[in-house]
Design a protein around this motif. Sequence first.
Motif, PDB file in Angstrom:
ATOM      1  N   UNK A  56     -22.825  19.139  41.482  1.00 27.14           N
ATOM      2  CA  UNK A  56     -23.375  19.374  42.819  1.00 27.14           C
ATOM      3  C   UNK A  56     -22.910  20.672  43.463  1.00 27.14           C
ATOM      4  N   UNK A  57     -21.770  21.207  43.053  1.00 25.99           N
ATOM      5  CA  UNK A  57     -21.256  22.427  43.674  1.00 25.99           C
ATOM      6  C   UNK A  57     -21.713  23.688  42.939  1.00 25.99           C
ATOM      7  N   UNK A  58     -22.483  23.552  41.866  1.00 23.63           N
ATOM      8  CA  UNK A  58     -22.737  24.683  40.988  1.00 23.63           C
ATOM      9  C   UNK A  58     -24.008  25.454  41.347  1.00 23.63           C
ATOM     10  N   UNK A  59     -23.981  26.740  40.984  1.00 26.90           N
ATOM     11  CA  UNK A  59     -25.144  27.619  41.140  1.00 26.90           C
ATOM     12  C   UNK A  59     -25.817  27.789  39.783  1.00 26.90           C
ATOM     13  N   UNK A  60     -27.146  27.812  39.791  1.00 29.11           N
ATOM     14  CA  UNK A  60     -27.929  27.840  38.555  1.00 29.11           C
ATOM     15  C   UNK A  60     -28.897  29.012  38.575  1.00 29.11           C
ATOM     16  N   UNK A  61     -29.022  29.679  37.429  1.00 28.81           N
ATOM     17  CA  UNK A  61     -30.067  30.664  37.196  1.00 28.81           C
ATOM     18  C   UNK A  61     -31.004  30.098  36.138  1.00 28.81           C
ATOM     19  N   UNK A  62     -32.297  30.044  36.447  1.00 31.53           N
ATOM     20  CA  UNK A  62     -33.297  29.653  35.463  1.00 31.53           C
ATOM     21  C   UNK A  62     -34.162  30.856  35.139  1.00 31.53           C
ATOM     22  N   UNK A 115     -28.052   8.406  35.466  1.00 29.15           N
ATOM     23  CA  UNK A 115     -28.411   9.193  36.643  1.00 29.15           C
ATOM     24  C   UNK A 115     -29.649  10.054  36.375  1.00 29.15           C
ATOM     25  N   UNK A 116     -29.711  10.636  35.186  1.00 29.02           N
ATOM     26  CA  UNK A 116     -30.855  11.472  34.836  1.00 29.02           C
ATOM     27  C   UNK A 116     -32.103  10.616  34.639  1.00 29.02           C
ATOM     28  N   UNK A 117     -31.966   9.473  33.995  1.00 32.06           N
ATOM     29  CA  UNK A 117     -33.120   8.583  33.827  1.00 32.06           C
ATOM     30  C   UNK A 117     -33.638   8.105  35.183  1.00 32.06           C
ATOM     31  N   UNK A 118     -32.733   7.799  36.098  1.00 26.77           N
ATOM     32  CA  UNK A 118     -33.148   7.397  37.443  1.00 26.77           C
ATOM     33  C   UNK A 118     -33.831   8.549  38.167  1.00 26.77           C
ATOM     34  N   UNK A 119     -33.301   9.756  37.983  1.00 29.08           N
ATOM     35  CA  UNK A 119     -33.906  10.940  38.610  1.00 29.08           C
ATOM     36  C   UNK A 119     -35.335  11.144  38.117  1.00 29.08           C
ATOM     37  N   UNK A 120     -35.550  11.007  36.815  1.00 27.84           N
ATOM     38  CA  UNK A 120     -36.879  11.182  36.247  1.00 27.84           C
ATOM     39  C   UNK A 120     -37.843  10.091  36.700  1.00 27.84           C
ATOM     40  N   UNK A 121     -37.302   8.939  37.061  1.00 28.86           N
ATOM     41  CA  UNK A 121     -38.148   7.842  37.516  1.00 28.86           C
ATOM     42  C   UNK A 121     -38.680   8.058  38.922  1.00 28.86           C
ATOM     43  N   UNK A 122     -37.988   8.876  39.715  1.00 30.08           N
ATOM     44  CA  UNK A 122     -38.419   9.071  41.103  1.00 30.08           C
ATOM     45  C   UNK A 122     -39.077  10.432  41.340  1.00 30.08           C
ATOM     46  N   UNK A 123     -38.828  11.407  40.477  1.00 29.44           N
ATOM     47  CA  UNK A 123     -39.439  12.726  40.667  1.00 29.44           C
ATOM     48  C   UNK A 123     -40.851  12.733  40.095  1.00 29.44           C
ATOM     49  N   UNK A 125     -31.960  19.172  42.036  1.00 29.34           N
ATOM     50  CA  UNK A 125     -31.534  17.818  42.393  1.00 29.34           C
ATOM     51  C   UNK A 125     -30.051  17.610  42.097  1.00 29.34           C
ATOM     52  N   UNK A 126     -29.525  18.353  41.113  1.00 28.13           N
ATOM     53  CA  UNK A 126     -28.153  18.151  40.652  1.00 28.13           C
ATOM     54  C   UNK A 126     -27.208  19.281  41.055  1.00 28.13           C
ATOM     55  N   UNK A 127     -27.746  20.414  41.531  1.00 25.68           N
ATOM     56  CA  UNK A 127     -26.937  21.608  41.787  1.00 25.68           C
ATOM     57  C   UNK A 127     -26.915  21.951  43.270  1.00 25.68           C
ATOM     58  N   UNK A 128     -26.071  22.929  43.619  1.00 24.48           N
ATOM     59  CA  UNK A 128     -26.044  23.427  44.991  1.00 24.48           C
ATOM     60  C   UNK A 128     -27.228  24.349  45.259  1.00 24.48           C
ATOM     61  N   UNK A 129     -27.517  25.225  44.275  1.00 26.82           N
ATOM     62  CA  UNK A 129     -28.612  26.186  44.465  1.00 26.82           C
ATOM     63  C   UNK A 129     -29.153  26.618  43.114  1.00 26.82           C
ATOM     64  N   UNK A 130     -30.423  27.001  43.112  1.00 31.00           N
ATOM     65  CA  UNK A 130     -31.095  27.473  41.904  1.00 31.00           C
ATOM     66  C   UNK A 130     -31.851  28.750  42.237  1.00 31.00           C
ATOM     67  N   UNK A 131     -31.625  29.782  41.449  1.00 31.20           N
ATOM     68  CA  UNK A 131     -32.454  30.990  41.471  1.00 31.20           C
ATOM     69  C   UNK A 131     -33.308  30.951  40.217  1.00 31.20           C
TER      70      UNK A 131
END
Length: 230
Positions: A90-96, A30-38, A110-116
């Motif tokens: 997909x349901x998770x919240x992320x802080x970067x 899934x991650x390799x496919x994601x990197x191929x399209x982003x 692409x993988x999370x619900x939201x990112x701050x």
Amino acid sequence: MTTHAPASLERLRFNMIEQQIRPWDVLDLDILDQLAVMRREDYVPEAHRALAFFDMEIPLDGSGVGSLPGQTMLSPRVEARTLQDLHVQKHESVLEIGTGSGFMAALLAYRAASVLSLEIDPTLAARAAQTLARNGVTNVEVRNADGATPLPSGPSFDVIVLSGSVARIPQNLLGSLKIGGRLAAIVGDEPMMRATFVTRVSESKWDTLQPWDTVAPRLLGFPETPRFNF
């Protein structure tokens, strides 16, 4: 309207995945496919766009008035391996901490619900927000803020990612993890640092893994390891 990258760019993207990322034990399809399209090249400053698919950190500073020196975009293999080892849902919240170019925020979104995503450099924060919007990434909030400043108390995030290295894990960030939440950081000093993943198991217990070594530029604002003079 969907635009397609020239064949030469697609070849470079394919080579990046097959020659840099997959050999670094990034095997999640899934991650390799994601990197191929982003489109990683869309997040690289114009002056360095030719370097978008190379195994290197790309300079981000010097691109605007007031930008801070030393800012870089992490290498593709470090971004990909971090993403794989975090198992973002997909349901998770992320802080970067450390938006930089915005590409890691886009990968996480692409993988999370939201990112701050917090960026100490106002020039980079503004540019990353524009780039994310231009690429249709709607579930990322970029905020011009110092990620080393303590956050409001209480568990708030499922995943915390430090997009750069620190001398040691910031303890205040651990308290911002929900139970089951994971923090990823590159910890230590040159010439060797460890990718460090901390999982909050309970209110008072955290498990730590350090599965691979790398080196990355420092995140601004975090304290250094004290030096002893004899």
